[in-house]
Design an enzyme around this catalytic site. Structure first.
Site, PDB file in Angstrom:
ATOM      1  N   ASP A  30     150.798  88.412   2.841  1.00  0.00           N
ATOM      2  CA  ASP A  30     149.137  88.054   2.743  1.00  0.00           C
ATOM      3  C   ASP A  30     149.146  86.639   2.632  1.00  0.00           C
ATOM      4  OD1 ASP A  30     146.677  88.625   2.899  1.00  0.00           O
ATOM      5  OD2 ASP A  30     146.192  88.843   0.861  1.00  0.00           O
ATOM      6  N   HIS A  47     149.250  83.254  11.286  1.00  0.00           N
ATOM      7  CA  HIS A  47     149.822  84.416  11.652  1.00  0.00           C
ATOM      8  C   HIS A  47     151.022  84.285  12.161  1.00  0.00           C
ATOM      9  CE1 HIS A  47     146.619  87.111  10.255  1.00  0.00           C
ATOM     10  NE2 HIS A  47     145.938  86.679  11.223  1.00  0.00           N
ATOM     11  N   LEU A 141     170.452  96.434   5.550  1.00  0.00           N
ATOM     12  CA  LEU A 141     169.364  96.520   5.124  1.00  0.00           C
ATOM     13  C   LEU A 141     168.533  97.408   6.010  1.00  0.00           C
ATOM     14  CD1 LEU A 141     167.201  94.733   3.049  1.00  0.00           C
ATOM     15  CD2 LEU A 141     166.445  94.228   5.486  1.00  0.00           C
TER      16      LEU A 141
HETATM   17  C1  IPE Z   1     146.767  93.528   3.302  1.00  0.00           C
HETATM   18  O1  IPE Z   1     146.162  92.331   3.363  1.00  0.00           O
HETATM   19  C2  IPE Z   1     147.354  93.782   4.697  1.00  0.00           C
HETATM   20  C3  IPE Z   1     148.300  93.122   4.963  1.00  0.00           C
HETATM   21  C4  IPE Z   1     148.846  92.313   4.618  1.00  0.00           C
HETATM   22  C5  IPE Z   1     148.865  93.731   6.461  1.00  0.00           C
HETATM   23  P1  IPE Z   1     144.589  92.071   3.523  1.00  0.00           P
HETATM   24  O2  IPE Z   1     144.264  90.918   3.653  1.00  0.00           O
HETATM   25  O3  IPE Z   1     144.119  93.192   4.706  1.00  0.00           O
HETATM   26  O4  IPE Z   1     144.007  92.703   2.228  1.00  0.00           O
HETATM   27  P2  IPE Z   1     142.621  92.461   1.575  1.00  0.00           P
HETATM   28  O5  IPE Z   1     141.539  92.882   2.442  1.00  0.00           O
HETATM   29  O6  IPE Z   1     142.441  91.263   0.995  1.00  0.00           O
HETATM   30  O7  IPE Z   1     142.693  93.480   0.314  1.00  0.00           O
HETATM   31  C1  IPE Z   2     147.701  88.566   6.205  1.00  0.00           C
HETATM   32  O1  IPE Z   2     147.199  87.626   6.138  1.00  0.00           O
HETATM   33  C2  IPE Z   2     148.108  89.390   7.749  1.00  0.00           C
HETATM   34  C3  IPE Z   2     147.186  90.480   7.994  1.00  0.00           C
HETATM   35  C4  IPE Z   2     146.517  91.082   7.172  1.00  0.00           C
HETATM   36  C5  IPE Z   2     147.598  90.793   9.337  1.00  0.00           C
HETATM   37  P1  IPE Z   2     145.755  87.419   6.371  1.00  0.00           P
HETATM   38  O2  IPE Z   2     145.150  87.445   7.706  1.00  0.00           O
HETATM   39  O3  IPE Z   2     145.259  88.405   5.510  1.00  0.00           O
HETATM   40  O4  IPE Z   2     145.417  86.208   5.640  1.00  0.00           O
HETATM   41  P2  IPE Z   2     144.071  85.683   4.450  1.00  0.00           P
HETATM   42  O5  IPE Z   2     144.282  86.818   3.265  1.00  0.00           O
HETATM   43  O6  IPE Z   2     143.013  85.977   5.475  1.00  0.00           O
HETATM   44  O7  IPE Z   2     144.636  84.427   4.189  1.00  0.00           O
HETATM   45 MG    MG Z   3     144.758  88.884   3.503  1.00  0.00          MG
END
Ligand code: IPE
Ligand code: IPE
Ligand code: MG
Length: 253
Positions: A30, A47, A141
């Site tokens: 995240d 990303h 792994l």
């Molecule tokens: C969880 O992160 C999903 C992934 C990292 C793929 P999100 O960014 O979607 O989670 P929330 O919305 O902050 O809980």
């Molecule tokens: C995690 O990063 C990747 C996915 C959920 C696909 P985010 O896109 O949720 O990044 P933040 O949380 O908005 O910074």
């Molecule tokens: Mg996120």
């Protein structure tokens, strides 16, 4: 090789012991968006930077002796994001697999996907199947990539399967034990998680591995996923090794 890995470059003291390595580590990758925003870049750049990090973490995890690494790449709730971001993420996953699967294969990594894979495009499903097939016999792994994954969705699907089996007479309700349920999940081979890592200063599960996290140790960092390194992984494992896991029992004397 291992000796240097287990040491901080500046200190002699090993930061992790080669005993008590978590067998199954899960990571919620995240903070890509926040990482990019902080740099004045579009979320897509975050990303991309996040995807680049994964390869070295997989190799690092394998070197440490972790058996299974499950990473959250796209949740069943992430479809709520703007269409442009969703389609960027889908093409990034495709591109990522096309560019990295052979490298992982050379490193003896076995790739598996968990989640509602049939909900993805045909093209992506094909690439996923090819990646799994190519690496199926690798003995290093196991990398479990959670794509279109939701912990609740996983449990609902397992429940439906069980009800069908009961209806057809191949399953009795008494057969439904905790281990039977574990075997019905996408993670059947590596179920219980030992260590869950979540970067980016959010302290929640976000529908990841609800069943499998029952007794996992949690480790959080303020680093965003694109900033995560092998060193960060070592730090998390070192913290894990200091924890006392009681599983509801009492501390050993
Ligand atoms: C969880 O992160 C999903 C992934 C990292 C793929 P999100 O960014 O979607 O989670 P929330 O919305 O902050 O809980
Ligand atoms: C995690 O990063 C990747 C996915 C959920 C696909 P985010 O896109 O949720 O990044 P933040 O949380 O908005 O910074
Ligand atoms: Mg996120």
């Amino acid at each position: 090789m291992l000796k240097t890995l287990f040491k901080r470059s500046s200190a002699e003291k090993p930061i992790i012991e080669d005993q008590n390595i978590p067998r199954h580590v899960a990571i919620i990758m995240d903070g890509n968006g926040r990482w990019a925003k902080r740099r004045g870049m579009p979320r897509s750049m975050g990303h991309r930077a996040g995807a680049d990090v994964l390869k070295q973490i997989v190799i690092g995890a394998d070197e440490i002796g972790i058996k299974a690494l499950t990473v959250y790449g796209f949740s069943t709730e992430n479809w709520k994001r703007p269409e442009q971001e969703v389609s960027f993420l889908m093409s990034l996953i495709k591109e990522y697999l096309q560019n990295n699967v052979s490298y992982m294969h050379e490193h003896n990594v076995r790739i598996r996907f968990i989640g509602h894979i049939h909900g993805l495009s045909e093209e992506l499903q094909e690439i996923i199947a090819e990646s799994e097939e190519l690496t199926a016999n690798n003995t290093g792994l196991t990398l479990q990539l959670a794509i279109n994954y939701g912990g609740r969705d996983e449990i609902v699907r397992a429940m439906r399967k069980m009800v069908e089996s009961v209806k057809s007479g191949t399953l009795q309700s008494d057969d439904i034990t905790e281990s039977y349920v574990s075997e019905q999940l996408f993670t059947k081979e590596f179920s219980d998680v030992d260590l869950l890592i979540r970067p980016s200063s959010d302290y929640r599960i976000s529908n990841f591995l609800l069943w499998q996290l029952a007794y996992a140790e949690f480790w959080f960092t303020s680093l965003h996923w694109p900033e995560f390194t092998k060193e960060t992984l070592l730090e998390a494992v070192a913290a894990y090794q200091k924890r006392e896991r009681r599983f509801g029992g009492l501390q050993e004397e």
